[in-house]
Scaffold this active site. Structure first.
Site, PDB file in Angstrom:
ATOM      1  N   LEU A   1      -2.317  11.696   1.499  1.00  0.00           N
ATOM      2  CA  LEU A   1      -2.562  12.658   0.325  1.00  0.00           C
ATOM      3  C   LEU A   1      -1.561  12.230  -0.850  1.00  0.00           C
ATOM      4  O   LEU A   1      -1.813  12.554  -1.977  1.00  0.00           O
ATOM      5  CB  LEU A   1      -2.247  14.009   0.861  1.00  0.00           C
ATOM      6  CG  LEU A   1      -3.426  14.704   1.553  1.00  0.00           C
ATOM      7  CD1 LEU A   1      -2.874  16.226   2.175  1.00  0.00           C
ATOM      8  CD2 LEU A   1      -4.594  14.589   0.844  1.00  0.00           C
ATOM      9  N   CYS A   2      -0.182  11.653  -0.270  1.00  0.00           N
ATOM     10  CA  CYS A   2       0.595  11.273  -1.267  1.00  0.00           C
ATOM     11  C   CYS A   2       0.149  10.296  -2.339  1.00  0.00           C
ATOM     12  O   CYS A   2       0.304  10.144  -3.553  1.00  0.00           O
ATOM     13  CB  CYS A   2       1.927  10.888  -0.763  1.00  0.00           C
ATOM     14  SG  CYS A   2       1.554   9.434   0.567  1.00  0.00           S
ATOM     15  N   THR A   3      -0.866   9.365  -1.567  1.00  0.00           N
ATOM     16  CA  THR A   3      -1.301   8.152  -2.612  1.00  0.00           C
ATOM     17  C   THR A   3      -2.331   8.747  -3.349  1.00  0.00           C
ATOM     18  O   THR A   3      -2.559   8.492  -4.571  1.00  0.00           O
ATOM     19  CB  THR A   3      -2.171   7.225  -1.437  1.00  0.00           C
ATOM     20  OG1 THR A   3      -1.039   6.563  -0.663  1.00  0.00           O
ATOM     21  CG2 THR A   3      -2.639   5.960  -2.320  1.00  0.00           C
TER      22      THR A   3
END
Length: 270
Positions: free
Chosen positions: A51-53
């Site tokens: 999700l951070c990407t």
């Protein structure tokens, strides 16, 4: 009970599948070569993105699409359930993914790709389908007519760079929860039924398949959830040897809502 099937009762299964330029065909004789469950590891896991990407450093069109699908939808339309078959929902994801891609200078976001990413659609290639279906028909013909030696037991096809096929004889998984004579489980002789169930939930194979198991031994219900739970719950604190009438190696039948069919567990008390 020992996992040796009566060959006269076996109904062969011919299976085939394709994904893009890759495909496979196989012949499954229940209880003889490996079943489908034995070789699930052959199939690659579904691609998942951190999700951070998605939120901070998108680099591909798929990142932009999944950002709109997984993050933006929950932020802006949290009161609605996303429906992959709803054209308006899919168009909304596409429009927002396109805006995200333009923001980061990423090209390649299309409506068709959006559908493929969100629905996890793998393109069907006509030539691959034709080759694999022909292989399946040929194996079915061999089984029906006995005109030639059948496939033993898995054929893979790759057509992305030329044409390549390879036949592999895979072996049964002796711990397979579907086709083995029973997944092995050891427990101390002084265990209670509750402790045996706890060992099932901690088992590397069984633990992935069970959540709230019910257990029976032959026609005897040891612990059953639901309408009979009140009747069988006292058994949880009883010694397992008492419930199994002194037997040290038994075949238990386990049911769970997560299972498609009852599971056999070979319990050894030691």
């Amino acid at each position: 009970e020992e996992g040796n099937p009566d060959m006269s009762t076996i109904k062969p299964l011919v299976d085939g599948g394709t994904g893009g330029f890759k495909g496979h065909a196989r012949v499954i004789l229940p209880g003889v070569p490996p079943c489908f469950e034995c070789t699930l590891w052959l199939f690659p896991p579904q691609t998942k993105f951190p999700l951070c990407t998605l939120a901070e450093t998108p680099r591909t069109p798929a990142h932009c699409i999944e950002y709109a699908h997984l993050i933006l939808w929950s932020q802006q339309r949290s009161n609605e359930e996303f429906d992959t078959d709803n054209e308006e929902h899919m168009q909304w994801v596409y429009n927002n993914a396109l805006s995200r891609a333009k923001q980061y200078g990423i090209e390649g976001v299309t409506y068709q790709l959006t559908q493929g990413v969100v629905k996890n659609i793998i393109p069907a290639i006509a030539s691959t389908n034709a080759i694999v279906s022909a292989a399946c028909v040929l194996e079915a013909l061999k089984i029906i007519t006995m005109c030639s030696t059948g496939l033993n037991n898995y054929m893979m096809y790759t057509g992305s760079q030329g044409i390549y096929t390879h036949t592999v004889s895979y072996e049964r998984d002796i711990q397979c929860p579907v086709c083995s004579p029973g997944v092995e489980l050891s427990a101390p002789t002084d265990s209670t039924l509750q402790q045996v169930i706890d060992l099932m939930l901690e088992h590397p194979v069984l633990g992935k398949m069970l959540a709230h198991p019910s257990v029976s031994y032959g026609a005897k219900q040891l612990y059953v959830r639901g309408v009979f739970e009140a009747d069988t719950k006292p058994n949880l604190e009883k010694p397992i040897t008492e419930l199994l009438e002194g037997e040290s190696t038994v075949l238990l039948t386990v049911n769970d809502k997560k299972l498609n069919a009852p599971l056999r567990v070979r319990l050894r008390l030691q």
